[in-house]
Structure formats: C-alpha cells, structure tokens
Scaffold this motif. Structure first.
Motif, mmCIF file in Angstrom:
data_model
loop_
_atom_site.group_PDB
_atom_site.id
_atom_site.type_symbol
_atom_site.label_atom_id
_atom_site.label_comp_id
_atom_site.label_asym_id
_atom_site.label_seq_id
_atom_site.Cartn_x
_atom_site.Cartn_y
_atom_site.Cartn_z
ATOM 1 N N LYS A 18 1.016 -1.236 0.035
ATOM 2 C CA LYS A 18 -0.015 -0.057 0.027
ATOM 3 C C LYS A 18 0.860 1.306 0.089
ATOM 4 N N GLY A 19 1.954 1.321 0.790
ATOM 5 C CA GLY A 19 2.829 2.526 0.694
ATOM 6 C C GLY A 19 3.472 2.562 -0.468
ATOM 7 N N LYS A 20 3.981 1.680 -0.954
ATOM 8 C CA LYS A 20 4.694 1.806 -2.455
ATOM 9 C C LYS A 20 3.787 2.236 -3.533
ATOM 10 N N ALA A 21 2.427 1.751 -3.484
ATOM 11 C CA ALA A 21 1.443 2.435 -4.347
ATOM 12 C C ALA A 21 1.315 3.845 -4.123
ATOM 13 N N LYS A 22 1.258 4.125 -2.803
ATOM 14 C CA LYS A 22 0.851 5.513 -2.561
ATOM 15 C C LYS A 22 2.192 6.457 -2.878
ATOM 16 N N GLU A 23 3.364 5.879 -2.493
ATOM 17 C CA GLU A 23 4.467 6.791 -3.030
ATOM 18 C C GLU A 23 4.477 7.004 -4.564
ATOM 19 N N THR A 24 4.264 5.857 -5.378
ATOM 20 C CA THR A 24 4.371 5.821 -6.581
ATOM 21 C C THR A 24 3.561 6.847 -7.141
ATOM 22 N N MET A 25 2.017 6.786 -6.709
ATOM 23 C CA MET A 25 1.196 7.578 -7.119
ATOM 24 C C MET A 25 1.310 9.242 -6.815
ATOM 25 N N GLY A 26 1.839 9.320 -5.730
ATOM 26 C CA GLY A 26 2.316 10.794 -5.189
ATOM 27 C C GLY A 26 3.375 11.190 -5.927
ATOM 28 N N ALA A 28 3.875 10.541 -9.194
ATOM 29 C CA ALA A 28 3.227 10.574 -10.355
ATOM 30 C C ALA A 28 2.553 11.734 -10.632
ATOM 31 N N VAL A 29 1.758 12.204 -9.593
ATOM 32 C CA VAL A 29 0.969 13.410 -9.563
ATOM 33 C C VAL A 29 1.567 14.617 -8.901
ATOM 34 N N GLY A 30 2.998 14.579 -8.671
ATOM 35 C CA GLY A 30 3.741 15.720 -8.039
ATOM 36 C C GLY A 30 3.353 15.823 -6.696
ATOM 37 N N ASN A 31 2.914 15.044 -5.744
ATOM 38 C CA ASN A 31 2.012 15.271 -4.592
ATOM 39 C C ASN A 31 3.368 14.902 -3.362
ATOM 40 N N GLU A 32 4.120 15.710 -2.876
ATOM 41 C CA GLU A 32 5.031 15.384 -2.023
ATOM 42 C C GLU A 32 4.689 14.809 -0.782
ATOM 43 N N ARG A 33 3.730 15.179 -0.178
ATOM 44 C CA ARG A 33 3.059 14.625 0.893
ATOM 45 C C ARG A 33 2.482 13.238 0.873
#
Length: 60
Positions: A18-26, A28-33
């Motif tokens: 879940k963390g890896k997916a969230k990091e990748t998505m962040g 991809a969309v430029g969301n550092e948080r």
C-alpha cells in the motif's frame, strides 16, 4: 486459520504494498506529501516484517 505471527507478516506485506502504491501515485501527480506518506507506510511494513522475522529466529 493463520496464527498471530502470520497475520502480522501479512499485515506488514500489505502495508509495504500500500505504501509503495501511495508513494508511486504521489510521485506521478507531484504530491510530495502523498509520496512521503507512502514511504512512511512502507517503513512501517518493513519494521513489522523485521519484528516478526526476529521472533521466528528465537522460536527455533
């Protein structure tokens, strides 16, 4: 039925994924948080996995 250690290992793997997916998505969309939250979740999963592996070593 899984034992408690098995449940914790599974939970750790789930947190890592879940963390890896969230990091990748962040990223991809430029969301550092979101990216940072993803890394934190992965670390939590890693810690849980390490803790369970240590317990296994001492059982044998």
């Amino acid at each position: 039925m899984m034992n408690v250690a098995g449940d914790q290992k599974a939970k750790g793997k789930k947190e890592q994924a879940k963390g890896k997916a969230k990091e990748t998505m962040g990223r991809a969309v430029g969301n550092e948080r979101m990216e940072a939250e993803g890394r934190a979740e992965q670390a939590k999963g890693d810690a849980r996995q390490a803790k369970e592996k240590t317990k296994d070593v001492f059982k044998h």
